[in-house]
Every structure is written in C-alpha cells, then in structure tokens.
Design an enzyme around this catalytic site. Structure first.
Site, PDB file in Angstrom:
ATOM      1  N   GLY A 193       6.885  -2.377   5.621  1.00  0.00           N
ATOM      2  CA  GLY A 193       8.266  -2.840   5.501  1.00  0.00           C
ATOM      3  C   GLY A 193       9.278  -2.001   6.250  1.00  0.00           C
ATOM      4  O   GLY A 193       9.002  -0.878   6.678  1.00  0.00           O
ATOM      5  N   GLU A 194      10.464  -2.582   6.444  1.00  0.00           N
ATOM      6  CA  GLU A 194      11.580  -1.897   7.097  1.00  0.00           C
ATOM      7  C   GLU A 194      12.558  -1.489   5.989  1.00  0.00           C
ATOM      8  O   GLU A 194      13.289  -2.343   5.460  1.00  0.00           O
ATOM      9  CB  GLU A 194      12.224  -2.843   8.126  1.00  0.00           C
ATOM     10  CG  GLU A 194      13.556  -2.366   8.692  1.00  0.00           C
ATOM     11  CD  GLU A 194      13.558  -0.921   9.170  1.00  0.00           C
ATOM     12  OE1 GLU A 194      12.744  -0.556  10.029  1.00  0.00           O
ATOM     13  OE2 GLU A 194      14.401  -0.146   8.665  1.00  0.00           O
ATOM     14  N   CYS A 248       7.072  -6.059  14.878  1.00  0.00           N
ATOM     15  CA  CYS A 248       6.695  -5.260  16.050  1.00  0.00           C
ATOM     16  C   CYS A 248       5.277  -5.624  16.487  1.00  0.00           C
ATOM     17  O   CYS A 248       4.392  -5.836  15.664  1.00  0.00           O
ATOM     18  CB  CYS A 248       6.784  -3.774  15.734  1.00  0.00           C
ATOM     19  SG  CYS A 248       8.444  -3.272  15.247  1.00  0.00           S
ATOM     20  N   CYS A 304       2.173  -3.441  15.255  1.00  0.00           N
ATOM     21  CA  CYS A 304       2.117  -3.073  13.831  1.00  0.00           C
ATOM     22  C   CYS A 304       1.440  -4.163  13.018  1.00  0.00           C
ATOM     23  O   CYS A 304       1.820  -5.340  13.072  1.00  0.00           O
ATOM     24  CB  CYS A 304       3.532  -2.832  13.308  1.00  0.00           C
ATOM     25  SG  CYS A 304       3.608  -2.578  11.530  1.00  0.00           S
ATOM     26  N   CYS A 309       6.876  -7.472   6.644  1.00  0.00           N
ATOM     27  CA  CYS A 309       8.050  -6.986   7.359  1.00  0.00           C
ATOM     28  C   CYS A 309       8.515  -8.075   8.313  1.00  0.00           C
ATOM     29  O   CYS A 309       7.707  -8.735   8.964  1.00  0.00           O
ATOM     30  CB  CYS A 309       7.723  -5.721   8.147  1.00  0.00           C
ATOM     31  SG  CYS A 309       9.167  -5.037   8.999  1.00  0.00           S
ATOM     32  N   CYS A 321       3.248   8.312   1.488  1.00  0.00           N
ATOM     33  CA  CYS A 321       3.820   7.297   2.367  1.00  0.00           C
ATOM     34  C   CYS A 321       4.018   6.035   1.523  1.00  0.00           C
ATOM     35  O   CYS A 321       3.067   5.516   0.944  1.00  0.00           O
ATOM     36  CB  CYS A 321       2.827   7.065   3.515  1.00  0.00           C
ATOM     37  SG  CYS A 321       3.328   5.809   4.665  1.00  0.00           S
ATOM     38  N   ASN A 344      -2.860   3.030  16.404  1.00  0.00           N
ATOM     39  CA  ASN A 344      -4.002   2.661  15.566  1.00  0.00           C
ATOM     40  C   ASN A 344      -4.301   1.198  15.811  1.00  0.00           C
ATOM     41  O   ASN A 344      -3.569   0.331  15.355  1.00  0.00           O
ATOM     42  CB  ASN A 344      -3.681   2.928  14.102  1.00  0.00           C
ATOM     43  CG  ASN A 344      -3.557   4.413  13.841  1.00  0.00           C
ATOM     44  OD1 ASN A 344      -4.487   5.160  14.110  1.00  0.00           O
ATOM     45  ND2 ASN A 344      -2.406   4.850  13.385  1.00  0.00           N
ATOM     46  N   SER A 357      12.160   6.018   7.576  1.00  0.00           N
ATOM     47  CA  SER A 357      11.790   5.656   8.943  1.00  0.00           C
ATOM     48  C   SER A 357      12.305   4.247   9.223  1.00  0.00           C
ATOM     49  O   SER A 357      12.098   3.337   8.430  1.00  0.00           O
ATOM     50  CB  SER A 357      10.263   5.694   9.082  1.00  0.00           C
ATOM     51  OG  SER A 357       9.870   5.303  10.373  1.00  0.00           O
ATOM     52  N   SER A 366      11.992   4.781  14.964  1.00  0.00           N
ATOM     53  CA  SER A 366      10.825   4.305  15.713  1.00  0.00           C
ATOM     54  C   SER A 366      11.282   3.773  17.054  1.00  0.00           C
ATOM     55  O   SER A 366      11.833   2.683  17.142  1.00  0.00           O
ATOM     56  CB  SER A 366      10.126   3.205  14.915  1.00  0.00           C
ATOM     57  OG  SER A 366       9.611   3.751  13.730  1.00  0.00           O
ATOM     58  N   LEU A 367      11.055   4.563  18.087  1.00  0.00           N
ATOM     59  CA  LEU A 367      11.600   4.236  19.402  1.00  0.00           C
ATOM     60  C   LEU A 367      10.620   3.387  20.208  1.00  0.00           C
ATOM     61  O   LEU A 367      10.914   2.262  20.581  1.00  0.00           O
ATOM     62  CB  LEU A 367      11.897   5.564  20.112  1.00  0.00           C
ATOM     63  CG  LEU A 367      13.085   5.639  21.030  1.00  0.00           C
ATOM     64  CD1 LEU A 367      14.338   5.048  20.424  1.00  0.00           C
ATOM     65  CD2 LEU A 367      13.330   7.109  21.403  1.00  0.00           C
ATOM     66  N   HIS A 368       9.500   3.959  20.534  1.00  0.00           N
ATOM     67  CA  HIS A 368       8.364   3.265  21.168  1.00  0.00           C
ATOM     68  C   HIS A 368       8.587   2.788  22.593  1.00  0.00           C
ATOM     69  O   HIS A 368       7.641   2.336  23.244  1.00  0.00           O
ATOM     70  CB  HIS A 368       7.879   2.074  20.330  1.00  0.00           C
ATOM     71  CG  HIS A 368       7.625   2.426  18.915  1.00  0.00           C
ATOM     72  ND1 HIS A 368       6.814   3.478  18.550  1.00  0.00           N
ATOM     73  CD2 HIS A 368       8.085   1.899  17.756  1.00  0.00           C
ATOM     74  CE1 HIS A 368       6.783   3.569  17.226  1.00  0.00           C
ATOM     75  NE2 HIS A 368       7.552   2.632  16.728  1.00  0.00           N
ATOM     76  N   GLU A 372       0.812  -1.207   0.000  1.00  0.00           N
ATOM     77  CA  GLU A 372       0.000   0.000   0.000  1.00  0.00           C
ATOM     78  C   GLU A 372       0.854   1.268   0.000  1.00  0.00           C
ATOM     79  O   GLU A 372       1.958   1.297   0.544  1.00  0.00           O
ATOM     80  CB  GLU A 372      -0.917   0.005   1.233  1.00  0.00           C
ATOM     81  CG  GLU A 372      -1.998  -1.056   1.105  1.00  0.00           C
ATOM     82  CD  GLU A 372      -2.839  -1.265   2.359  1.00  0.00           C
ATOM     83  OE1 GLU A 372      -3.992  -1.670   2.211  1.00  0.00           O
ATOM     84  OE2 GLU A 372      -2.348  -1.033   3.471  1.00  0.00           O
ATOM     85  N   CYS A 411      -0.878   5.232  10.119  1.00  0.00           N
ATOM     86  CA  CYS A 411       0.357   4.529  10.451  1.00  0.00           C
ATOM     87  C   CYS A 411       0.104   3.156  11.052  1.00  0.00           C
ATOM     88  O   CYS A 411      -0.669   3.016  11.989  1.00  0.00           O
ATOM     89  CB  CYS A 411       1.111   5.328  11.503  1.00  0.00           C
ATOM     90  SG  CYS A 411       2.499   6.187  10.844  1.00  0.00           S
TER      91      CYS A 411
END
Ligand code: SAH
Ligand code: SF4
Length: 383
Positions: A168-169, A116, A119, A112, A105, A304, A200, A222-224, A92, A347
C-alpha cells in the site's frame, strides 16, 4: 451493535472515548498502556484499572486483533505474517532482525492504487484502505508475539523500528495513518523515536506537506527514475506530481526537521534505469542548483523479480558501478541487502491476497513491456 475497536485510537482519541464514558484522562492512559505496552486484550486482566471502567468497556469495546492466516520464517530470522482483513483480502507484515535492531515492515492498504510496474502489490490492484486499528494490529501482534517467542526480558522490546513499506501507499491512507504513527511514537504506546518510524511514499506531494505538519517522522521517497519520462512509466503517480514538485516537497519536508535527510529509494531494473547516464541524471536531480540541494541518502534496492513484471534485476556489477558514481560525488549510497528472499518477504514481493477493485492486473497486461529477456547472468541470486 458493533464493538468499538480500541486499536483505532491514539491516546487523545482514547481519552475522548473514555471521557464519553465519564472517565478521566489518566484512566485512558492506563488502558492505553495495558493495550500497547503490555499487549493485553482482556479487560479482566487489566488489574489496576478501575472495576467501574472495566465493566463499562465490557460489551461495548474490544481490542480487535487481525487473524493470522499464515506465518513463514526465513532461514535468516526474517518472519512474515499474512493477516486476514476480511472480504477475501489479506495483508502482510515482515519482521527483519538485525544485530542492533528489529524492524517491522507494516502494510497500510489491501493492494495499492498507484500501480508501479516493478511492484507485486501494484500489480494486484487496490481493494481498500486499512483502518488505524488494522495498521496497529500488525505491530501490536508482532511485538507481543515476538517478546514471548524470543523470550525477551521484561521491558525489552522486539521491535525498535517501524517502516511503512509493506503493501500500500501510506500517504493515500492518510487519515488512518497519522493516529497509527502517533501510537508508535507515544511514550505510553511503543515509545519509538521519530527517526525510528519511517513512512515510505511514491510521492503524494500534498500529503507530504501535511505529514510534515502533523507528524514529521522519517521520510523515504521511492524515486526509481531520474527523469519524468521514465518515472511516468515506472511510477504512474509521477504524471500527477512530477519530479520538480516532488523535490520541492522534499525540501519543504526537511524544513520542519533541519537535521534530517530524505532517503531516496531506487529499485535497480536491468537495462531500464541503471545506466551511468541515469546515475548522472540522478545526481543532477538531488544536487539541484546550489541551495536546492536535497540532504539525502540513496538506497539502491536490488529488484525482487516476479514473473508478471517482465523486468529483471540489474547485475551486481552494474549496481556497484551505479553506486560508485553517486558515492564519488559525495552522496551516501547504500545497496540494500535482500532479506527473507526464501519466503518472498523482500521489498515489493508482498502480495497478500487482494480482491482487485481497480482491475489493475488487466491494465498492466496491456502495458508495453520493454524488457522481456535478459542474459542468464542477470537472474542471479540475492547478494
Ligand atoms: N507505497 C510505498 C511503500 C511501499 S513499497 C512506496 O512505494 O514507497 C516499499 C518499497 O519497495 C518502495 O521503495 C518500493 O518502490 C519498493 N519496491 C516495490 N516493488 C519492488 C520490487 N519488486 N523490488 C524491489 N523493491 C520494490
Ligand atoms: Fe504502491 Fe509502493 Fe507498490 Fe508503487 S511501489 S505500487 S506505491 S506499494
């Protein structure tokens, strides 16, 4: 014989390819401009291109778009496209219009492998890397489709910013990523400035170092989570590249671009990473000790939700209290607006369709889920 996809080349690559056909570099530049600036795919339409080159290309090369499997437009102007990348996989891309910019985006992989917890792409598992041509086909299609759809004046651009924040990464598909970034930046391509193209990453440390050398675009990390124990759980790549290494890599990245900053992304998960104590730990992490302070902005992303995650969005008041602790300490902290929520285009909601070759979905099912229920008010709508 399979046709060569000209979307796979940056300008140097296209020049080398054309040289192989006995053509000078300026011919390659002309061809490149036809493809990326004018959106042409038909060599016959490239009127000022030497007939000899057009004849050579016909039958050996093509500009290969990705078939659009579906399109959804949100009430807020956000548009999401689902592109078929073959073999039962789809990725997408999302266009997000704002007053002063248009952001696309873009996806870098089908699925991926990082996996995570929060995600939706991660829950799908990994199928395969996209090629440079498939990464660029998303931008190529969106830009030229939108120019016509939005009836833009000649020379006007629909897309002013690109963020590699789709599926994806990107730094686990480095070889295909870098030529795609170069085409985005090239004055003969999309002409975007370094600061308007953002990669990112969940923190692939060695590739952050290489990106700094090869193509130092804006970097979002992306810390989180503000400590290794929690980050190991939420972003499994942390076990390989823990926070101290990640922060050191951020500092090195900024050495190449001293006036820049890192954008840290932090997805707010109810009862998981959103306490005052987490905010204070985060502060200590980015402030470091004295000279190790990382120049940064912090972007808090309202989670989300999707059912399989077992996680919930932090209540608005919690997000604001968390933000205030960081703001009071002088860190520029923003709370991301969720866009395109009615079409699952925000996201982490991008799922496409992926033939999971990593069996991530099964692995995730076996993970202990910490938060299974929350008060009803935690399920409120986007802000
Ligand atoms: N793999 C890269 C880029 C794609 S994800 C990365 O992880 O950075 C883009 C951003 O969306 C990341 O910051 C990611 O952490 C965030 N994200 C993923 N799932 C999300 C979700 N369900 N809600 C909110 N943000 C999410
Ligand atoms: Fe992959 Fe990024 Fe999703 Fe993590 S957040 S699973 S790295 S796409």
């Amino acid at each position: 014989m399979a046709l060569i996809n000209l979307l796979d080349f940056d300008l140097d690559g296209l020049a080398a390819y054309c040289e192989g056909l006995g053509e000078k570099r300026f011919r390659a530049t002309q061809l490149f401009r036809w493809i990326h600036q004018k959106g042409a795919a038909d060599f016959g339409a490239m009127t000022d291109l030497a007939k000899s080159l057009r004849d050579k290309l016909a039958g050996v090369a093509e500009v290969r778009p990705l078939p659009v499997a579906a399109e959804q437009a949100s009430a807020d102007g956000t548009i999401k496209w689902l592109f078929d990348v073959g073999g039962g996989n789809a990725v997408e891309a999302v266009f997000i219009p704002e007053d002063d910019r248009g952001t696309l985006c873009v996806s870098s992989q089908a699925g991926c492998a990082v996996g995570c917890r929060f995600c939706s792409t991660g829950h799908q598992g990994f199928s395969r890397n996209l090629t440079t041509g498939e990464i660029l086909a998303q931008l190529w299609y969106a830009e030229h489709h939108l120019r016509a759809r939005l009836k833009l004046a000649p020379g006007e651009r629909a897309i002013t910013n690109v963020v590699m924040m789709g599926m994806g990464e990107p730094l686990q598909n480095y070889g295909a990523l870098v030529p795609a970034l170069k085409v985005m930046l090239d004055d003969h391509g999309y002409g975007l400035s370094r600061r308007r193209v953002t990669v990112s990453t969940s923190g692939v440390v060695p590739m952050m170092d290489r990106l700094r050398e090869d193509c130092p675009v804006a970097l979002a990390v992306s810390l989180h989570a503000p400590n290794d124990a929690l980050r190991d759980d939420l972003v499994p790549l942390n076990k390989k590249y823990p926070l101290a290494e990640l922060m050191a890599a951020c500092m090195r990245y900024l050495e190449a671009a001293p006036r820049d900053f890192i954008t840290f992304e932090y997805c707010m998960l109810d009862g998981v990473n959103d306490s005052d104590e987490h905010a204070r730990q985060l502060l200590a992490l980015v402030h470091g000790r004295g000279e190790h302070r990382v120049p940064c902005k912090l972007n808090l992303i309202p989670f989300n939700p999707f059912p399989e995650s077992g996680l919930l969005r932090s209540p608005r008041a919690r997000v604001l209290a968390f933000a205030k602790i960081l703001q009071d300490a002088g860190i520029v902290t923003t709370v991301r607006k969720t866009r395109g929520d009615d079409i699952d285009a925000a996201c982490g909601q991008l799922a496409g369709e992926v033939q999971d070759r990593t069996r991530a979905a099964e692995r995730m099912k076996r993970l202990p889920v910490r938060v299974v229920a929350a008060p009803a008010d935690a399920r409120h709508k986007p802000h």
